[in-house]
Motif scaffolding. Sequence first.
Motif, mmCIF file in Angstrom:
data_model
loop_
_atom_site.group_PDB
_atom_site.id
_atom_site.type_symbol
_atom_site.label_atom_id
_atom_site.label_comp_id
_atom_site.label_asym_id
_atom_site.label_seq_id
_atom_site.Cartn_x
_atom_site.Cartn_y
_atom_site.Cartn_z
ATOM 1 N N LYS A 112 -2.188 31.198 26.485
ATOM 2 C CA LYS A 112 -1.415 30.322 25.583
ATOM 3 C C LYS A 112 -2.286 29.818 24.438
ATOM 4 O O LYS A 112 -1.847 29.749 23.287
ATOM 5 N N GLN A 114 -4.906 31.310 23.157
ATOM 6 C CA GLN A 114 -5.158 32.424 22.242
ATOM 7 C C GLN A 114 -3.940 32.679 21.349
ATOM 8 O O GLN A 114 -4.086 32.947 20.153
ATOM 9 N N ASP A 115 -2.748 32.587 21.949
ATOM 10 C CA ASP A 115 -1.525 32.759 21.143
ATOM 11 C C ASP A 115 -1.424 31.678 20.074
ATOM 12 O O ASP A 115 -1.082 31.951 18.923
ATOM 13 N N GLU A 116 -1.728 30.447 20.489
ATOM 14 C CA GLU A 116 -1.665 29.331 19.543
ATOM 15 C C GLU A 116 -2.718 29.502 18.440
ATOM 16 O O GLU A 116 -2.447 29.253 17.261
#
Length: 195
Positions: A112, A114-116
Motif C-alpha cells: 500500500k 509503494q502504491d501511495e
Amino acid sequence: MQDQFFINTAACVGALCRVQQTAVELSLAAKNAKAIAYRAGTKAVGFKPLTDFIDEMGRDTSRLVTEINATALRIARRAVDDVRLQEASGRFDSAQEALGGGSDYLRGIQIKLQDELMGNRQEIARGLRRLLELLSEINHRMRAAAVISTRARVEATQAGDYESGLQLVADTVERSAATIRTIISRCDRQLRDAA
C-alpha cells in the motif's frame, strides 16, 4: 534530489513575485495609456485597442502567476509526502529484516505504501508539467507583447502632442515583457533541472 527540487521550486516562486509586480506595472501602463489616448482623441484612435490588450495581458499574467504559485504549493506538499512515505517504507523494510522471513501483514502495508508513493510521484510529475505549461503560456503572451509594443510605437507617431506619452507606454510594455520573459526562461530551466 528532493532538496534540489525544493530549492528550485522555491526559487521559481520567489522569482514569480517579480513577474507579478511587473504584470501590475503593465496594467497601470495600460490605464495610463487609456487616459492619454482619451485626451489625444482621434489622433490616438489606433492606440485604444492596444491599451485594452495590454491591460488584459497584465491581468492574465497576474492570474497565471497566482495559478503557478498554487500549483507549486501543491507540488511542495506532495514532495513532503514523498519524503515521509519513503521514510515509512524504509522503516517497514527494516522491520521485515528484523523479523527474519518477514510478515505478510507488513508486506501488505508495504505494498500500500509503494502504491501511495507511486501515486504521489505521478501527482508531482503532473504538477511539474502543469507548471511548465503555465510558464509557457506566460512566455507566449510576452512574445505577443513585444509585437504590441512595436505596433504601439507606430500608433504613437500619429498622436501629435501625445506621442511622447504613448512612446513611454510602448517602452514600458517592451521592457516589462523582456523582464518577464527572462524570469520565465530562468524558472523553466530550474524546473526542468529539478525534474
